[in-house]
Motif scaffolding. Structure first.
Motif, PDB file in Angstrom:
ATOM      1  N   ASP A 199       0.826  -1.210   0.000  1.00  0.00           N
ATOM      2  CA  ASP A 199       0.000   0.000   0.000  1.00  0.00           C
ATOM      3  C   ASP A 199       0.856   1.255   0.000  1.00  0.00           C
ATOM      4  O   ASP A 199       0.434   2.299  -0.500  1.00  0.00           O
ATOM      5  N   ALA A 200       2.054   1.141   0.571  1.00  0.00           N
ATOM      6  CA  ALA A 200       2.937   2.309   0.656  1.00  0.00           C
ATOM      7  C   ALA A 200       4.397   1.867   0.650  1.00  0.00           C
ATOM      8  O   ALA A 200       4.735   0.764   1.101  1.00  0.00           O
ATOM      9  N   ASN A 227      -1.307   2.414  -7.742  1.00  0.00           N
ATOM     10  CA  ASN A 227      -2.086   2.220  -6.520  1.00  0.00           C
ATOM     11  C   ASN A 227      -1.248   2.388  -5.254  1.00  0.00           C
ATOM     12  O   ASN A 227      -1.675   2.016  -4.164  1.00  0.00           O
ATOM     13  N   LEU A 228      -0.070   2.964  -5.427  1.00  0.00           N
ATOM     14  CA  LEU A 228       0.881   3.068  -4.326  1.00  0.00           C
ATOM     15  C   LEU A 228       0.884   4.477  -3.722  1.00  0.00           C
ATOM     16  O   LEU A 228       0.464   5.448  -4.353  1.00  0.00           O
ATOM     17  N   GLN A 229       1.361   4.585  -2.477  1.00  0.00           N
ATOM     18  CA  GLN A 229       1.669   5.872  -1.852  1.00  0.00           C
ATOM     19  C   GLN A 229       3.120   5.803  -1.385  1.00  0.00           C
ATOM     20  O   GLN A 229       3.627   4.723  -1.050  1.00  0.00           O
ATOM     21  N   HIS A 230       3.810   6.956  -1.356  1.00  0.00           N
ATOM     22  CA  HIS A 230       5.225   6.923  -0.997  1.00  0.00           C
ATOM     23  C   HIS A 230       5.660   8.184  -0.270  1.00  0.00           C
ATOM     24  O   HIS A 230       4.988   9.225  -0.319  1.00  0.00           O
ATOM     25  N   GLY A 261       2.877   7.067 -11.005  1.00  0.00           N
ATOM     26  CA  GLY A 261       1.524   6.862 -10.502  1.00  0.00           C
ATOM     27  C   GLY A 261       1.376   6.865  -8.999  1.00  0.00           C
ATOM     28  O   GLY A 261       0.254   6.897  -8.482  1.00  0.00           O
ATOM     29  N   SER A 262       2.481   6.815  -8.250  1.00  0.00           N
ATOM     30  CA  SER A 262       2.391   6.758  -6.796  1.00  0.00           C
ATOM     31  C   SER A 262       1.983   8.125  -6.230  1.00  0.00           C
ATOM     32  O   SER A 262       2.384   9.167  -6.737  1.00  0.00           O
ATOM     33  N   ARG A 263       1.194   8.080  -5.165  1.00  0.00           N
ATOM     34  CA  ARG A 263       0.757   9.306  -4.498  1.00  0.00           C
ATOM     35  C   ARG A 263       1.772   9.702  -3.432  1.00  0.00           C
ATOM     36  O   ARG A 263       2.099   8.931  -2.545  1.00  0.00           O
ATOM     37  N   ARG A 264       2.292  10.920  -3.529  1.00  0.00           N
ATOM     38  CA  ARG A 264       3.222  11.448  -2.523  1.00  0.00           C
ATOM     39  C   ARG A 264       2.419  11.800  -1.275  1.00  0.00           C
ATOM     40  O   ARG A 264       1.612  12.715  -1.277  1.00  0.00           O
TER      41      ARG A 264
END
Length: 223
Positions: free
Chosen positions: A55-56, A93-96, A124-127
């Motif tokens: 998820d992250a 679909n990731l967060q980082h 595509g990852s959400r900061r």
């Protein structure tokens, strides 16, 4: 179902690895409903299918040499750059979040952490929070900045499900977006630093002027 988090690091001197180990221990002891894997060297996790199962992703890294990725992180760095060139978004679909290490005594300060943060977002990852940058000669100590990262991350990980799909917390160039201009790493524009002539060029210019000065001195003595 608990959220799954991966902690990656890139280092040459073990500073980022030690910080990652400390943070994993702290987060595991204080967060409920979150599973944390790592810390793991970036080069051991280069398969986007494996990364996207989380998820992250938390990343602690420094730069090396001319602002490049450390040897324990460069394989993942290359895969991220390759995916950017392909135009794919394997981390949709990731967060980082990124914790960077370096020294402002170098022109390439935070080059790898900043590029990594930027490219993860473009894949595509959400900061989920602003990058924290540790300057070994800065006013804030390494311990203070790591604690700052930890405090913010605890809140972010607690809200992972709620924030999934939302707009990123900030743009990649916060707190600073200056990076060394390397066309094979990143496209033109967007806060890049244009590199100068370099030390070799400077020394050549100095040598020319020194030669002109001594020739003039010799001519004056002959006259």
């Amino acid at each position: 179902m608990p959220s799954k988090v991966l902690f990656l690091y890139g280092t040459e001197t073990n500073t980022a690895e030690r910080a990652a180990g400390h943070l994993v221990k702290q987060l595991k002891s204080s967060l409920k409903g979150v599973e944390i894997d790592g810390p793991t060297a970036g080069n051991k996790m280069t398969d986007f299918e494996e990364i996207s199962k989380y998820d992250a992703v938390l990343i602690a890294t420094s730069s090396y040499g001319d602002g490049d990725a450390p040897s324990s992180f460069d394989k993942l760095h290359r895969e991220v750059k390759k995916a950017k060139e392909d135009g794919s978004k394997p981390l949709a679909n990731l967060q980082h979040a990124v914790l960077g290490f370096g020294s402002t005594s170098y022109e390439t300060f935070m080059n790898c952490p900043r590029i990594t943060d930027k490219l993860f977002g473009e894949l595509g990852s959400r900061r989920m929070q602003e990058r924290v940058e540790v300057d070994e000669i800065g006013e804030e100590s390494e311990e203070e900045l790591i604690d700052k990262f930890e405090t913010a991350i605890k809140e972010c990980l607690g809200d992972l499900g709620k924030n999934k799909g939302k707009k990123e917390a900030c743009s990649w160039d916060k707190p600073d977006g200056e990076i060394l201009d390397k066309s094979h790493i990143i496209e033109e524009g967007g806060g890049e630093k244009k590199s100068g002539p370099g030390m070799v060029g400077v020394l050549a210019i100095v040598a020319v002027f020194a030669g002109m000065y001594f020739m003039k001195m010799k001519k004056d003595e002959e006259e």
